[in-house]
Design a protein around this motif. Structure first.
Motif, PDB file in Angstrom:
ATOM      1  N   PHE A  87       0.848  -1.193   0.000  1.00  0.00           N
ATOM      2  CA  PHE A  87       0.000   0.000   0.000  1.00  0.00           C
ATOM      3  C   PHE A  87       0.880   1.238   0.000  1.00  0.00           C
ATOM      4  O   PHE A  87       2.097   1.148   0.159  1.00  0.00           O
ATOM      5  CB  PHE A  87      -0.940   0.009   1.216  1.00  0.00           C
ATOM      6  CG  PHE A  87      -0.216  -0.140   2.524  1.00  0.00           C
ATOM      7  CD1 PHE A  87      -0.025  -1.386   3.073  1.00  0.00           C
ATOM      8  CD2 PHE A  87       0.287   0.971   3.181  1.00  0.00           C
ATOM      9  CE1 PHE A  87       0.672  -1.535   4.263  1.00  0.00           C
ATOM     10  CE2 PHE A  87       0.971   0.839   4.373  1.00  0.00           C
ATOM     11  CZ  PHE A  87       1.169  -0.426   4.917  1.00  0.00           C
ATOM     12  N   SER A  88       0.247   2.365  -0.173  1.00  0.00           N
ATOM     13  CA  SER A  88       0.975   3.631  -0.232  1.00  0.00           C
ATOM     14  C   SER A  88       0.315   4.639   0.681  1.00  0.00           C
ATOM     15  O   SER A  88      -0.865   4.515   1.010  1.00  0.00           O
ATOM     16  CB  SER A  88       0.967   4.176  -1.650  1.00  0.00           C
ATOM     17  OG  SER A  88       1.499   3.223  -2.534  1.00  0.00           O
ATOM     18  N   ILE A  89       1.084   5.647   1.059  1.00  0.00           N
ATOM     19  CA  ILE A  89       0.508   6.707   1.896  1.00  0.00           C
ATOM     20  C   ILE A  89       0.606   8.076   1.200  1.00  0.00           C
ATOM     21  O   ILE A  89       0.288   9.093   1.790  1.00  0.00           O
ATOM     22  CB  ILE A  89       1.193   6.770   3.285  1.00  0.00           C
ATOM     23  CG1 ILE A  89       2.682   7.101   3.145  1.00  0.00           C
ATOM     24  CG2 ILE A  89       0.970   5.475   4.054  1.00  0.00           C
ATOM     25  CD1 ILE A  89       3.360   7.454   4.476  1.00  0.00           C
ATOM     26  N   GLY A  90       1.090   8.077  -0.038  1.00  0.00           N
ATOM     27  CA  GLY A  90       1.253   9.336  -0.760  1.00  0.00           C
ATOM     28  C   GLY A  90       2.681   9.851  -0.676  1.00  0.00           C
ATOM     29  O   GLY A  90       3.510   9.300   0.058  1.00  0.00           O
ATOM     30  N   ASP A  91       2.972  10.888  -1.463  1.00  0.00           N
ATOM     31  CA  ASP A  91       4.290  11.514  -1.527  1.00  0.00           C
ATOM     32  C   ASP A  91       5.403  10.497  -1.821  1.00  0.00           C
ATOM     33  O   ASP A  91       6.517  10.630  -1.322  1.00  0.00           O
ATOM     34  CB  ASP A  91       4.578  12.276  -0.227  1.00  0.00           C
ATOM     35  CG  ASP A  91       5.674  13.330  -0.422  1.00  0.00           C
ATOM     36  OD1 ASP A  91       5.968  13.674  -1.588  1.00  0.00           O
ATOM     37  OD2 ASP A  91       6.242  13.796   0.586  1.00  0.00           O
ATOM     38  N   GLY A  92       5.081   9.469  -2.581  1.00  0.00           N
ATOM     39  CA  GLY A  92       6.083   8.495  -3.029  1.00  0.00           C
ATOM     40  C   GLY A  92       6.394   7.376  -2.062  1.00  0.00           C
ATOM     41  O   GLY A  92       7.225   6.517  -2.357  1.00  0.00           O
ATOM     42  N   HIS A  93       5.748   7.355  -0.900  1.00  0.00           N
ATOM     43  CA  HIS A  93       6.042   6.328   0.099  1.00  0.00           C
ATOM     44  C   HIS A  93       5.184   5.080  -0.127  1.00  0.00           C
ATOM     45  O   HIS A  93       3.957   5.138  -0.058  1.00  0.00           O
ATOM     46  CB  HIS A  93       5.800   6.862   1.513  1.00  0.00           C
ATOM     47  CG  HIS A  93       6.757   7.941   1.901  1.00  0.00           C
ATOM     48  ND1 HIS A  93       8.061   7.672   2.265  1.00  0.00           N
ATOM     49  CD2 HIS A  93       6.623   9.290   1.947  1.00  0.00           C
ATOM     50  CE1 HIS A  93       8.681   8.815   2.535  1.00  0.00           C
ATOM     51  NE2 HIS A  93       7.835   9.811   2.349  1.00  0.00           N
ATOM     52  N   ILE A  94       5.884   3.971  -0.377  1.00  0.00           N
ATOM     53  CA  ILE A  94       5.221   2.703  -0.688  1.00  0.00           C
ATOM     54  C   ILE A  94       5.642   1.674   0.362  1.00  0.00           C
ATOM     55  O   ILE A  94       6.828   1.587   0.707  1.00  0.00           O
ATOM     56  CB  ILE A  94       5.640   2.233  -2.099  1.00  0.00           C
ATOM     57  CG1 ILE A  94       5.095   3.212  -3.141  1.00  0.00           C
ATOM     58  CG2 ILE A  94       5.163   0.803  -2.377  1.00  0.00           C
ATOM     59  CD1 ILE A  94       5.691   3.037  -4.518  1.00  0.00           C
TER      60      ILE A  94
END
Ligand SMILES: [Zn+2]
Length: 245
Positions: A87-94
């Motif tokens: 999953f991701s949290i936004g701003d490129g963080h996976i």
């Protein structure tokens, strides 16, 4: 002249962005920073620079070369969790779980997972909710659409909206193609996951059918690229750890 015009049009098609929104929005950056802090305090993550993290980061970097222009810096985090999830949290963080890294059969499947997460970013899913009322801690920038389902990932709430999943898959296909990975790996992985009994976020009900539709008529790549040294090192480390348990 006609030939020249065709060439110009073709070139325009090839270089035009494949995704509608590439820029990060302010709300996305702010929310991602808050969530990242929360995750670092609460979740067991693998240390930065270890072989497992490096292997996944290598694949993300290889794919990331083909998202140039999006201004994104991709950062992969590995969660010490045997469940299958990404999953991701936004701003490129996976975020990828160790369970997911153990499950992928080859580098192409890992690339498919990461490219799907790129897709959520590049489609602007983390900004969408900022324009709608309220935000309630969703990991995917969901906005409470009727068809969306929600699930818990630790203390966070994940939103799975089939429409956004399809959009992420469509973009993932383009990025995989550009980076030289066969997009059919996404379908192969989804089919295996459908039989694994796991409840990962992108294992929504009709994902296999949606991917089959997306990839219909696409010939299988004649030659699958060999797994990289980095990917093989990552797998070896995970196997060794598993054997020691
Ligand atoms: Zn997704």
């Amino acid at each position: 002249m006609n030939r020249l015009l065709t060439a110009a049009l073709l070139w325009l098609c090839l270089v035009s962005p494949a995704w509608a929104q590439t820029a990060r929005c302010e709300a996305e950056v702010r929310r991602a920073a808050t969530t990242l802090g929360q995750i670092h305090r609460q979740w067991p993550l693998r240390p930065t620079g270890d072989r497992v993290e490096q292997g996944a980061q290598y694949v993300a970097a290889r794919l990331g070369r083909y998202t140039a222009g999006s201004g994104r810096i991709w950062r992969v985090h590995i969660v010490r969790d045997s469940k299958l999830n990404a999953f991701s949290i936004g701003d490129g963080h996976i975020f990828l779980t160790e369970g997911m890294l153990r499950f992928v059969a080859n580098e192409g499947e890992l690339a498919a997972v990461i490219a799907h997460e790129f897709g959520h970013h590049l489609a602007g899913h983390f900004c969408t909710s900022a324009r709608k009322r309220g935000f309630w801690g969703g990991l995917f920038g969901g906005s409470g659409e009727e068809n969306a389902t929600r699930s818990r990932v630790g203390a966070l709430t994940a939103i799975v909206d089939p429409e956004k999943e399809r959009e992420a898959d469509r973009i993932a296909t383009i990025v995989l193609d550009r980076a030289g990975y066969d997009p059919r790996h996404a379908l192969e992985l989804a089919m295996r996951m459908a039989h694994s009994g796991s409840a990962a976020h992108f294992q929504y009900r009709h994902r296999v059918e949606a991917l089959q539709e997306l990839l219909a008529g696409r010939p299988r790549a004649s030659r699958a690229p060999a797994d990289s040294q980095e990917f093989r090192e990552m797998k070896r480390t995970l196997w060794q750890e598993e054997a020691l348990r």
